[in-house]
Design a protein around this motif. Sequence first.
Motif, PDB file in Angstrom:
ATOM      1  N   SER A   1       0.832  -1.209   0.000  1.00 54.03           N
ATOM      2  CA  SER A   1       0.000   0.000   0.000  1.00 54.03           C
ATOM      3  C   SER A   1       0.864   1.255   0.000  1.00 54.03           C
ATOM      4  O   SER A   1       0.440   2.307  -0.466  1.00 54.03           O
TER       5      SER A   1
ATOM      6  N   THR B   1       2.845   1.299  -4.522  1.00 53.42           N
ATOM      7  CA  THR B   1       1.895   0.499  -5.294  1.00 53.42           C
ATOM      8  C   THR B   1       2.375   0.319  -6.732  1.00 53.42           C
ATOM      9  O   THR B   1       3.344   0.952  -7.169  1.00 53.42           O
TER      10      THR B   1
ATOM     11  N   SER C   1       8.118  -3.017  -4.112  1.00 52.67           N
ATOM     12  CA  SER C   1       7.506  -2.506  -2.864  1.00 52.67           C
ATOM     13  C   SER C   1       8.378  -2.809  -1.659  1.00 52.67           C
ATOM     14  O   SER C   1       8.567  -1.949  -0.783  1.00 52.67           O
TER      15      SER C   1
END
Length: 394
Positions: A75, A78, A385
Amino acid sequence: MQEFDVVIIGAGAAGLMAAATAGYRGRSVAVLDMGKKPGRKILISGGGRCNFTNEYASPDNYLCQNPHFVKSCLSRYTQHDFIELVDRHGLAYHHKTLGQLFCDNSAQDIVDILLTECEWAGVQVMLRSEVLAVSKTDAGYQINTSAGSYQCQSLVVASGGLTMPKLGASPIGYKIAEQFGLKVLPTCAALVPFTLHDHDKQRFDGLSGVSVDCLVSSEDGTQFRENILFTHRGLSGPAILQISSFWQAGQAITINLLPELNLAEHIHTLREQQGQKSLKNTLSVLLPKRLIEIMIAQNDIPDKALNQLTHGEIDSLANYIHQWQIKPNGTEGYRTAEVTLGGVDTDELSSKTFEAKKAPGLFFIGEVIDVTGWLGGYNFQFAWSSGVACGGAA
Ligand code: FAD
């Protein structure tokens, strides 16, 4: 002995991303890799065009013993962030299917973007440097390589999994984790073709190269709708690679060869309209002819006109084609697998920074940890990420 704030083991997707991120924070960073070139797996990925992310990537697309672990990093960096990065570099890319994004030209474009970012961030990439041993020092960590020794405050292990040993896969990351008392979960090859038992291989002889759009299910109920591909060793294709991550030795997989159709109903309808038509001719419009011959032979149904088929024969054949069960002999293993299931237990790591809870200053990112994405650009997205999360802290 050369000194850096951060030393990263592995110039793959995760390592290069972490390096650029840490470098932009003003940290002095060295990336060590035993290969002659950086990003060797990126270069061969996606058939040479690198499926670099997936528009729909979400935590649901990952296998991990702790399914919540990936949420934080996915999150915070992304797929849209990575797309924004490649857009800034002017990368030409296209959408294939199911949200998968591929380079128009070559996977080299992705490696070039990462190396440019590393250069701008002042990162030094040391190639032909195999990491042999790591030890704890008062100031941080010491790394001994085949090309010299390094001292650093933060050590990032981005050494990947065990797939494709000829591209430099090594167990060094797992060994370092164990050396510092971190649990490593058992590993196995995933996103990998299945091999078949000899009797099945003989049955499907002649089908090699044939591909069929199917719905494939594993015994735990996971399903993927994509192509399967018959090979001379067994079964491959995207649906098979996907389901291999959910398959355990000895289990069967179920393949619905005609997921769009109710075959029994279809045959009954045609029986009314074209009763003289042969079963084989009817089915060969729907599936490859050789596959149909095998399926009909397997059910002991002679090739006769539709109006001569009994209800029992129609039901049995339809059932067989919609729920074809096959027990793989095994997988092709790490030699051809795309990823490694298992690895450093995520319970040992911070989900925010990827730092080992028991070893301050030691980080693990990318495929070396127990996070495995589906086929479709998810594995690179996790590399980006986790690399950014760690590079922001190391
Ligand atoms: P890696 O990319 O494996 O990098 C690890 C690096 O560490 C390597 O460069 C290695 O040389 C180095 N290293 C290891 N041990 C040592 C040591 N002792 N000393 C020094 N260096 C060392 N994923 C996708 O999302 N999309 C795709 O299109 C895709 N296609 C793929 C196709 C193939 C054929 C394969 C094999 C994989 C594919 N994957 C794809 C998966 C993806 O490549 C990996 O998940 C990803 O590369 C993992 O990145 P990483 O940085 O963690 O590890």
